[in-house]
Design a protein around this motif. Structure first.
Motif: not given
Length: 168
Positions: A96-100, A123-132
């Motif tokens: 969902w765009g971030t870390l579990p 991932h399967e398309g979201s790259k880093f999302g907002k995880s950084l």
């Protein structure tokens, strides 16, 4: 320099390029194996006390609910001290765009002041999302270096890319 890899990975039914498949080993674990072939590092696997559902869609719903509610799942064991490490590799799948949320449970307990962080995600398309952005909150005082991201669909071709990233 002493290295530590903190990671979460999930096997069972996973999503790959539009379809689900059963995998015996999670994608993030494959990246951990490649990293360990090139550097000497201790390992800490984040494992929730309550296992996530084996079914992919059920798992995504649990993960979505945890994120929405800012749940911190209880862990099998908790790492409490990273003072003896200089470089910490942090790996996880993007949910969902971030870390579990299990990673939040673990990382919030640690003091990252003065540490070098090297994040890696599958991932399967979201790259880093907002995880950084979230890692910056969770790892206050750390120097977060360029991360490595790869689609789980490409995991079998990851070795060369991981080797390049490790040298950067």
């Amino acid at each position: 320099m002493s290295n530590l890899i903190i990671y979460f990975s999930r096997a069972n039914e996973n999503y790959f390029s539009g379809e689900t498949k059963i995998v015996e080993k999670g994608n993030t674990s494959h990246i951990v194996d490649i990293i360990r072939k090139h550097i000497d590092a201790d390992l800490f696997e984040v494992m929730p006390k309550t296992e996530y559902p084996h079914d992919y869609l059920e798992c995504t719903q649990v993960a979505k609910k945890e994120l929405k509610n800012k749940t911190r799942p209880e862990l099998e064991k908790t790492l409490t001290d990273i003072s003896s490490y200089d470089v910490i590799y942090i790996g996880f799948p993007i949910w969902w765009g971030t870390l579990p949320m299990a990673m939040w449970t673990q990382l919030e307990k640690l003091d990252f002041t003065g540490k070098i962080i090297k994040p890696f995600v599958t991932h399967e398309g979201s790259k880093f999302g907002k995880s950084l952005k979230d890692l910056k909150k969770l790892c206050k005082g750390a120097d977060i270096k360029k991360g490595f991201e790869i689609s789980g669909s490409n995991i079998k071709n990851a070795t060369c890319m991981v080797e390049i990233w490790l040298k950067e």
